[in-house]
Design a protein around this motif. Structure first.
Motif, PDB file in Angstrom:
ATOM      1  N   ARG A  21     -17.440   0.461 -12.811  1.00 47.07           N
ATOM      2  CA  ARG A  21     -18.506   1.256 -12.198  1.00 47.07           C
ATOM      3  C   ARG A  21     -19.662   0.371 -11.722  1.00 47.07           C
ATOM      4  O   ARG A  21     -20.757   0.850 -11.477  1.00 47.07           O
ATOM      5  N   GLU A  22     -19.376  -0.913 -11.612  1.00 50.64           N
ATOM      6  CA  GLU A  22     -20.395  -1.838 -11.122  1.00 50.64           C
ATOM      7  C   GLU A  22     -20.697  -1.519  -9.655  1.00 50.64           C
ATOM      8  O   GLU A  22     -19.846  -0.976  -8.947  1.00 50.64           O
ATOM      9  N   PRO A  23     -21.893  -1.871  -9.168  1.00 50.14           N
ATOM     10  CA  PRO A  23     -22.238  -1.581  -7.771  1.00 50.14           C
ATOM     11  C   PRO A  23     -21.281  -2.203  -6.755  1.00 50.14           C
ATOM     12  O   PRO A  23     -21.077  -1.648  -5.679  1.00 50.14           O
ATOM     13  N   ASP A  24     -20.671  -3.337  -7.099  1.00 49.11           N
ATOM     14  CA  ASP A  24     -19.767  -3.997  -6.151  1.00 49.11           C
ATOM     15  C   ASP A  24     -18.290  -3.646  -6.387  1.00 49.11           C
ATOM     16  O   ASP A  24     -17.404  -4.259  -5.810  1.00 49.11           O
ATOM     17  N   ALA A  25     -18.033  -2.630  -7.215  1.00 50.27           N
ATOM     18  CA  ALA A  25     -16.645  -2.239  -7.505  1.00 50.27           C
ATOM     19  C   ALA A  25     -15.998  -1.624  -6.270  1.00 50.27           C
ATOM     20  O   ALA A  25     -16.669  -1.045  -5.415  1.00 50.27           O
ATOM     21  N   GLU A  26     -14.687  -1.762  -6.190  1.00 45.69           N
ATOM     22  CA  GLU A  26     -13.949  -1.094  -5.125  1.00 45.69           C
ATOM     23  C   GLU A  26     -14.095   0.416  -5.309  1.00 45.69           C
ATOM     24  O   GLU A  26     -14.258   0.891  -6.429  1.00 45.69           O
ATOM     25  N   PRO A  27     -14.005   1.183  -4.238  1.00 47.55           N
ATOM     26  CA  PRO A  27     -14.148   2.637  -4.381  1.00 47.55           C
ATOM     27  C   PRO A  27     -12.899   3.266  -5.002  1.00 47.55           C
ATOM     28  O   PRO A  27     -11.808   2.712  -4.919  1.00 47.55           O
ATOM     29  N   VAL A  28     -13.091   4.430  -5.614  1.00 45.18           N
ATOM     30  CA  VAL A  28     -11.967   5.231  -6.083  1.00 45.18           C
ATOM     31  C   VAL A  28     -11.361   5.876  -4.841  1.00 45.18           C
ATOM     32  O   VAL A  28     -12.080   6.417  -4.000  1.00 45.18           O
ATOM     33  N   LEU A  29     -10.033   5.790  -4.711  1.00 51.08           N
ATOM     34  CA  LEU A  29      -9.352   6.353  -3.548  1.00 51.08           C
ATOM     35  C   LEU A  29      -8.389   7.452  -3.984  1.00 51.08           C
ATOM     36  O   LEU A  29      -7.775   7.359  -5.047  1.00 51.08           O
ATOM     37  N   TYR A  30      -8.288   8.472  -3.156  1.00 49.81           N
ATOM     38  CA  TYR A  30      -7.406   9.601  -3.419  1.00 49.81           C
ATOM     39  C   TYR A  30      -6.396   9.725  -2.297  1.00 49.81           C
ATOM     40  O   TYR A  30      -6.707   9.483  -1.139  1.00 49.81           O
ATOM     41  N   ALA A  31      -5.187  10.129  -2.666  1.00 50.39           N
ATOM     42  CA  ALA A  31      -4.140  10.401  -1.685  1.00 50.39           C
ATOM     43  C   ALA A  31      -3.215  11.451  -2.296  1.00 50.39           C
ATOM     44  O   ALA A  31      -3.246  11.695  -3.501  1.00 50.39           O
ATOM     45  N   MET A  32      -2.400  12.062  -1.452  1.00 49.98           N
ATOM     46  CA  MET A  32      -1.406  13.024  -1.903  1.00 49.98           C
ATOM     47  C   MET A  32      -0.051  12.613  -1.351  1.00 49.98           C
ATOM     48  O   MET A  32       0.036  12.077  -0.239  1.00 49.98           O
ATOM     49  N   GLU A  33       0.993  12.849  -2.141  1.00 51.48           N
ATOM     50  CA  GLU A  33       2.348  12.510  -1.729  1.00 51.48           C
ATOM     51  C   GLU A  33       3.210  13.756  -1.824  1.00 51.48           C
ATOM     52  O   GLU A  33       3.174  14.473  -2.836  1.00 51.48           O
ATOM     53  N   CYS A  34       3.979  14.020  -0.795  1.00 50.31           N
ATOM     54  CA  CYS A  34       4.921  15.132  -0.804  1.00 50.31           C
ATOM     55  C   CYS A  34       6.111  14.738  -1.686  1.00 50.31           C
ATOM     56  O   CYS A  34       6.739  13.700  -1.459  1.00 50.31           O
TER      57      CYS A  34
END
Length: 81
Positions: A21-34
């Motif tokens: 959760r550091e300021p320079d952390a990569e973002p959390v990403l969301y996706a969906m798979e069929c």
């Protein structure tokens, strides 16, 4: 030839693991798979985009009712002192 004796040094350490959760952390990403055909939505920081992809995908493929959520969350580990 001389005799070689194996020697090991073990050092036990305590590590901590938590979401980054550091300021320079990569973002959390969301996706969906069929789950029917394996097609995947584009990854996004905003979950609404993958949700909208699911609605479009099931509209185009009326028999596709099952999906998987894919979350990519950055984590960090460090040695406790």
């Amino acid at each position: 030839m001389g005799m070689v004796t194996p020697r090991s040094v073990l050092r036990y350490e305590t590590w901590t693991l938590q979401p980054d959760r550091e300021p320079d952390a990569e973002p959390v990403l969301y996706a969906m798979e069929c789950a029917v055909d394996g097609e995947t939505s584009p990854a996004s920081e905003d979950f609404t985009e993958p949700q909208n992809w699911v609605l479009r995908h099931c509209g185009q493929n009326p028999s596709h009712h099952t999906y998987r959520e894919i979350i990519t969350r950055p984590w960090r580990a460090w040695r406790q002192t």
